[in-house]
Design an enzyme around this catalytic site. Structure first.
Site, PDB file in Angstrom:
ATOM      1  N   PRO A  53       0.792  -1.227   0.000  1.00 61.24           N
ATOM      2  CA  PRO A  53       0.000   0.000   0.000  1.00 61.24           C
ATOM      3  C   PRO A  53       0.828   1.283   0.000  1.00 61.24           C
ATOM      4  O   PRO A  53       1.871   1.355   0.660  1.00 61.24           O
ATOM      5  CB  PRO A  53      -0.820  -0.098   1.301  1.00 61.24           C
ATOM      6  CG  PRO A  53      -0.093  -1.083   2.141  1.00 61.24           C
ATOM      7  CD  PRO A  53       0.553  -2.047   1.188  1.00 61.24           C
ATOM      8  N   ASN A  54       0.333   2.231  -0.763  1.00 59.45           N
ATOM      9  CA  ASN A  54       0.871   3.594  -0.861  1.00 59.45           C
ATOM     10  C   ASN A  54       2.173   3.689  -1.659  1.00 59.45           C
ATOM     11  O   ASN A  54       2.659   4.790  -1.908  1.00 59.45           O
ATOM     12  CB  ASN A  54       1.061   4.221   0.537  1.00 59.45           C
ATOM     13  CG  ASN A  54      -0.241   4.241   1.323  1.00 59.45           C
ATOM     14  OD1 ASN A  54      -1.243   4.771   0.837  1.00 59.45           O
ATOM     15  ND2 ASN A  54      -0.264   3.630   2.484  1.00 59.45           N
TER      16      ASN A  54
ATOM     17  N   ARG B 209       5.323  10.911  -2.415  1.00 56.33           N
ATOM     18  CA  ARG B 209       4.945  10.561  -1.042  1.00 56.33           C
ATOM     19  C   ARG B 209       6.141  10.779  -0.102  1.00 56.33           C
ATOM     20  O   ARG B 209       7.163  10.094  -0.237  1.00 56.33           O
ATOM     21  CB  ARG B 209       4.539   9.084  -1.028  1.00 56.33           C
ATOM     22  CG  ARG B 209       4.317   8.522   0.324  1.00 56.33           C
ATOM     23  CD  ARG B 209       4.245   7.009   0.299  1.00 56.33           C
ATOM     24  NE  ARG B 209       4.019   6.537   1.641  1.00 56.33           N
ATOM     25  CZ  ARG B 209       4.256   5.313   2.069  1.00 56.33           C
ATOM     26  NH1 ARG B 209       4.715   4.395   1.232  1.00 56.33           N
ATOM     27  NH2 ARG B 209       4.024   4.984   3.304  1.00 56.33           N
TER      28      ARG B 209
ATOM     29  N   TYR C 100      11.268   8.751   1.639  1.00 55.13           N
ATOM     30  CA  TYR C 100      11.305   7.687   0.634  1.00 55.13           C
ATOM     31  C   TYR C 100      12.057   8.066  -0.648  1.00 55.13           C
ATOM     32  O   TYR C 100      12.219   7.221  -1.533  1.00 55.13           O
ATOM     33  CB  TYR C 100       9.871   7.254   0.290  1.00 55.13           C
ATOM     34  CG  TYR C 100       9.128   6.702   1.497  1.00 55.13           C
ATOM     35  CD1 TYR C 100       9.578   5.545   2.131  1.00 55.13           C
ATOM     36  CD2 TYR C 100       7.998   7.343   2.014  1.00 55.13           C
ATOM     37  CE1 TYR C 100       8.929   5.040   3.247  1.00 55.13           C
ATOM     38  CE2 TYR C 100       7.336   6.840   3.126  1.00 55.13           C
ATOM     39  CZ  TYR C 100       7.809   5.690   3.739  1.00 55.13           C
ATOM     40  OH  TYR C 100       7.169   5.190   4.842  1.00 55.13           O
TER      41      TYR C 100
ATOM     42  N   ASN D  17       8.123  -5.594  -0.730  1.00 53.08           N
ATOM     43  CA  ASN D  17       7.997  -4.415   0.118  1.00 53.08           C
ATOM     44  C   ASN D  17       6.514  -4.309   0.451  1.00 53.08           C
ATOM     45  O   ASN D  17       5.721  -3.811  -0.346  1.00 53.08           O
ATOM     46  CB  ASN D  17       8.491  -3.145  -0.582  1.00 53.08           C
ATOM     47  CG  ASN D  17       8.433  -1.941   0.365  1.00 53.08           C
ATOM     48  OD1 ASN D  17       7.853  -2.019   1.459  1.00 53.08           O
ATOM     49  ND2 ASN D  17       9.021  -0.832  -0.051  1.00 53.08           N
TER      50      ASN D  17
ATOM     51  N   ALA E  68       3.071  -0.786   4.940  1.00 51.13           N
ATOM     52  CA  ALA E  68       2.608  -0.842   6.338  1.00 51.13           C
ATOM     53  C   ALA E  68       2.105  -2.230   6.731  1.00 51.13           C
ATOM     54  O   ALA E  68       2.087  -2.557   7.925  1.00 51.13           O
ATOM     55  CB  ALA E  68       1.520   0.201   6.556  1.00 51.13           C
TER      56      ALA E  68
ATOM     57  N   ASP F 168       1.783 -15.819   7.247  1.00 47.59           N
ATOM     58  CA  ASP F 168       1.303 -17.184   6.993  1.00 47.59           C
ATOM     59  C   ASP F 168       1.495 -17.575   5.530  1.00 47.59           C
ATOM     60  O   ASP F 168       1.874 -18.711   5.230  1.00 47.59           O
ATOM     61  CB  ASP F 168      -0.184 -17.312   7.367  1.00 47.59           C
ATOM     62  CG  ASP F 168      -0.399 -17.398   8.875  1.00 47.59           C
ATOM     63  OD1 ASP F 168       0.583 -17.582   9.608  1.00 47.59           O
ATOM     64  OD2 ASP F 168      -1.558 -17.274   9.304  1.00 47.59           O
TER      65      ASP F 168
ATOM     66  N   GLU G 126      12.701  -9.468   2.056  1.00 46.14           N
ATOM     67  CA  GLU G 126      11.995  -8.272   2.542  1.00 46.14           C
ATOM     68  C   GLU G 126      12.766  -7.023   2.125  1.00 46.14           C
ATOM     69  O   GLU G 126      13.987  -6.972   2.277  1.00 46.14           O
ATOM     70  CB  GLU G 126      11.904  -8.339   4.075  1.00 46.14           C
ATOM     71  CG  GLU G 126      11.232  -7.137   4.695  1.00 46.14           C
ATOM     72  CD  GLU G 126      11.217  -7.194   6.227  1.00 46.14           C
ATOM     73  OE1 GLU G 126      12.015  -7.966   6.825  1.00 46.14           O
ATOM     74  OE2 GLU G 126      10.415  -6.457   6.819  1.00 46.14           O
TER      75      GLU G 126
ATOM     76  N   HIS H 232      12.740  -2.599   2.161  1.00 48.38           N
ATOM     77  CA  HIS H 232      12.179  -1.297   2.549  1.00 48.38           C
ATOM     78  C   HIS H 232      13.119  -0.195   2.085  1.00 48.38           C
ATOM     79  O   HIS H 232      14.346  -0.334   2.213  1.00 48.38           O
ATOM     80  CB  HIS H 232      12.009  -1.175   4.063  1.00 48.38           C
ATOM     81  CG  HIS H 232      11.107  -2.220   4.632  1.00 48.38           C
ATOM     82  ND1 HIS H 232       9.746  -2.185   4.455  1.00 48.38           N
ATOM     83  CD2 HIS H 232      11.379  -3.334   5.334  1.00 48.38           C
ATOM     84  CE1 HIS H 232       9.216  -3.244   5.047  1.00 48.38           C
ATOM     85  NE2 HIS H 232      10.180  -3.964   5.573  1.00 48.38           N
ATOM     86  N   LEU H 233      12.530   0.883   1.601  1.00 44.08           N
ATOM     87  CA  LEU H 233      13.337   2.060   1.229  1.00 44.08           C
ATOM     88  C   LEU H 233      13.951   2.683   2.471  1.00 44.08           C
ATOM     89  O   LEU H 233      15.143   2.971   2.524  1.00 44.08           O
ATOM     90  CB  LEU H 233      12.442   3.084   0.518  1.00 44.08           C
ATOM     91  CG  LEU H 233      11.865   2.599  -0.811  1.00 44.08           C
ATOM     92  CD1 LEU H 233      10.440   3.066  -0.989  1.00 44.08           C
ATOM     93  CD2 LEU H 233      12.730   3.046  -1.957  1.00 44.08           C
TER      94      LEU H 233
ATOM     95  N   ARG I 158      12.584   4.284  12.989  1.00 41.74           N
ATOM     96  CA  ARG I 158      11.434   5.198  12.918  1.00 41.74           C
ATOM     97  C   ARG I 158      10.481   4.954  14.099  1.00 41.74           C
ATOM     98  O   ARG I 158      10.927   4.512  15.148  1.00 41.74           O
ATOM     99  CB  ARG I 158      10.759   5.026  11.547  1.00 41.74           C
ATOM    100  CG  ARG I 158      11.705   5.381  10.392  1.00 41.74           C
ATOM    101  CD  ARG I 158      11.071   5.165   9.044  1.00 41.74           C
ATOM    102  NE  ARG I 158       9.882   5.998   8.876  1.00 41.74           N
ATOM    103  CZ  ARG I 158       8.961   5.801   7.920  1.00 41.74           C
ATOM    104  NH1 ARG I 158       9.130   4.814   7.055  1.00 41.74           N
ATOM    105  NH2 ARG I 158       7.917   6.592   7.836  1.00 41.74           N
TER     106      ARG I 158
HETATM  107  C1  DQA Z   1       8.228   1.076   3.886  1.00 38.68           C
HETATM  108  C2  DQA Z   1       8.307   1.249   5.409  1.00 38.68           C
HETATM  109  C3  DQA Z   1       6.953   1.021   6.045  1.00 38.68           C
HETATM  110  O1  DQA Z   1       7.039   1.232   7.458  1.00 38.68           O
HETATM  111  C4  DQA Z   1       5.935   1.997   5.490  1.00 38.68           C
HETATM  112  O2  DQA Z   1       4.657   1.725   6.031  1.00 38.68           O
HETATM  113  C5  DQA Z   1       5.900   2.009   4.013  1.00 38.68           C
HETATM  114  C6  DQA Z   1       7.169   1.957   3.290  1.00 38.68           C
HETATM  115  C7  DQA Z   1       9.572   1.418   3.207  1.00 38.68           C
HETATM  116  O3  DQA Z   1       9.765   1.023   2.062  1.00 38.68           O
HETATM  117  O4  DQA Z   1      10.404   2.105   3.798  1.00 38.68           O
HETATM  118  O5  DQA Z   1       4.851   2.120   3.392  1.00 38.68           O
HETATM  119  O6  DQA Z   1       7.935  -0.283   3.597  1.00 38.68           O
END
Ligand code: DQA
Length: 145
Positions: free
Chosen positions: A12-13, A20, A25, A77, A80, A90, A101, A103-104, A110
């Site tokens: 999401p997002n 954003r 990011y 990624n 949230a 699961d 996994e 994450h940017l 954080r």
């Molecule tokens: C994220 C980190 C998450 O905590 C956040 O909710 C995101 C982006 C990252 O790529 O840094 O949406 O996954």
């Protein structure tokens, strides 16, 4: 050797990357990141399939599909959902496909609520805090499998 397919699943997002919270990011859009990954994938004799959804169930379905399609690896990624989704944990435990996994940002530096990662409990490895480069590092690791 046949090209190895790697799914790059974004939660999401992440469709709003570039505009954003750029101070967290960065300015790269998801399309920019897809372009970088495609260039790197060519060097690694891999192929990437980039997807994004704001819906948790889509991510679960795509993890199942990765296994059904014998995909080489998944970069995930989960946004949230990383911090909330037992369903994703699961799903990862239900498949043998290795999931990395990504994450940017570095969620561990954080807010407290980002310090838990359900995805991390089943991930092969985690790459975080390197901006768009986190994806490239994860692809390098996936290609080494
Ligand atoms: C994220 C980190 C998450 O905590 C956040 O909710 C995101 C982006 C990252 O790529 O840094 O949406 O996954």
């Amino acid at each position: 050797m046949a090209k190895r397919l790697v799914y790059v699943l974004n939660g999401p997002n992440l469709n709003l990357l570039g505009m954003r919270e750029p101070e967290i990011y960065g300015h790269d859009t998801l399309d920019d990141i897809a372009g970088m990954l495609e260039d790197r994938a060519r060097e690694l004799n891999c192929e990437i399939e980039m997807r994004q959804s704001n819906h948790e169930g889509h991510l679960v379905d795509w993890l199942h599909e990765a296994q059904a399609e014998s995909v080489h690896a998944v970069l995930l990624n989960a946004g949230a959902y990383t911090h909330t989704s037992i369903a994703l944990l699961d799903a990862m435990r239900s498949i043998v496909t290795p999931v990395f996994e990504v994450h940017l940002s570095d969620p561990t530096t954080r807010e407290e609520f980002r310090h838990t990662s359900y995805v991390g409990l089943a991930a092969r490895e985690t790459f975080q805090g390197h901006g768009a480069k986190s994806y490239l590092l994860a692809l390098d690791a996936a290609a080494q499998l």
